[in-house]
Design a protein around this motif. Sequence first.
Motif, PDB file in Angstrom:
ATOM      1  N   PRO A   1      38.662  12.152  11.280  1.00 44.01           N
ATOM      2  CA  PRO A   1      40.048  12.628  11.278  1.00 44.01           C
ATOM      3  C   PRO A   1      40.907  11.838  12.250  1.00 44.01           C
ATOM      4  CG  PRO A   1      38.609  14.206  12.376  1.00 44.01           C
ATOM      5  CD  PRO A   1      37.716  13.184  11.747  1.00 44.01           C
ATOM      6  N   VAL A   2      42.155  11.600  11.866  1.00 43.15           N
ATOM      7  CA  VAL A   2      43.073  10.845  12.722  1.00 43.15           C
ATOM      8  C   VAL A   2      43.254  11.544  14.064  1.00 43.15           C
ATOM      9  CG1 VAL A   2      45.463  10.064  12.941  1.00 43.15           C
ATOM     10  CG2 VAL A   2      44.254   9.796  10.771  1.00 43.15           C
ATOM     11  N   SER A   3      43.252  12.860  14.067  1.00 42.45           N
ATOM     12  CA  SER A   3      43.422  13.600  15.319  1.00 42.45           C
ATOM     13  C   SER A   3      42.321  13.261  16.314  1.00 42.45           C
ATOM     14  CB  SER A   3      43.436  15.104  15.047  1.00 42.45           C
ATOM     15  OG  SER A   3      42.213  15.510  14.431  1.00 42.45           O
ATOM     16  N   LEU A   4      41.147  12.961  15.811  1.00 43.52           N
ATOM     17  CA  LEU A   4      40.042  12.592  16.687  1.00 43.52           C
ATOM     18  C   LEU A   4      40.194  11.150  17.167  1.00 43.52           C
ATOM     19  CD1 LEU A   4      37.495  13.874  17.825  1.00 43.52           C
ATOM     20  CD2 LEU A   4      36.233  13.014  15.854  1.00 43.52           C
ATOM     21  N   LEU A   5      40.608  10.276  16.267  1.00 42.80           N
ATOM     22  CA  LEU A   5      40.792   8.872  16.637  1.00 42.80           C
ATOM     23  C   LEU A   5      41.920   8.694  17.648  1.00 42.80           C
ATOM     24  CD1 LEU A   5      40.433   7.237  13.099  1.00 42.80           C
ATOM     25  CD2 LEU A   5      38.740   7.242  14.928  1.00 42.80           C
ATOM     26  N   ASP A   6      42.922   9.568  17.598  1.00 45.60           N
ATOM     27  CA  ASP A   6      44.085   9.445  18.484  1.00 45.60           C
ATOM     28  C   ASP A   6      44.039  10.401  19.672  1.00 45.60           C
ATOM     29  OD1 ASP A   6      45.247   7.438  17.021  1.00 45.60           O
ATOM     30  OD2 ASP A   6      46.515   8.769  15.823  1.00 45.60           O
TER      31      ASP A   6
END
Length: 247
Positions: free
Chosen positions: A87-92
């Motif tokens: 998930p993007v939330s994890l990457l960011d």
Amino acid sequence: MSTATHPPLSEDLRELPPDPNLPDDLSRQSLRLLAALRRHHPPTADHSIRVATVLLAMWSRRSEALGDAALIVAAGLLHDLGKLFLPVSLLDAARQLTPLETAAVREHPRTGSETLSALGYPEAVVFSARDHHERWQGGGYPSGRQGRELMPLVRAVCVADAFVAMIEPGRAYRRHLTVAEALLEVQACSGTQFDPGFAALLVDGLGPTFQAELGLDTVPGERRAVVAGLLPSHLLQRALRLPPCPW
């Protein structure tokens, strides 16, 4: 750091002999996957392009150690393909990850390599995705295997990936380094984290001319504007033997 001057990298890539062992659509498939990664998380796609470009700099100094340029570029562009499934939330995330989140992130080498294997990519590209977080003396992930067990291209990807990560802005969990600081760190970790031969090759390959081409000689306050838009398509087009890239 070497003080030798080198010709622009683009001069080294004017004539690249085709490799008959590579599938005709390898390069186009790589760009399709890179485009999917860019749609999911643009910073990861930009990071992957930078890694591919640094690998080309290394290849231009010692091509016999790394093989076909198109294969090298594919390994660089797709080493982080597994992040497509995070998930993007994890990457960011701009905070320390929980143990469960860290474990999830550490799955990206496995998911990326399995995807590339299913798509029929050569072993060198598959293993570059799987093993780019391994360490020369062991203790990396996902397997902890030592560097001598890794293919040469994989060992090159390990050092190129780490170097690019050090100089990139936008990583909330730590300060990014200047190019000079990162090169010193590569030298300091030679023989422990990195294959000594490829660590030396990276430091030598990133001569003043290449640093200027890549926009790495800017002051920290300017680096975001220069590097964030870095798409050295003229270099990659030659290596991939493709028409102009869509970006």
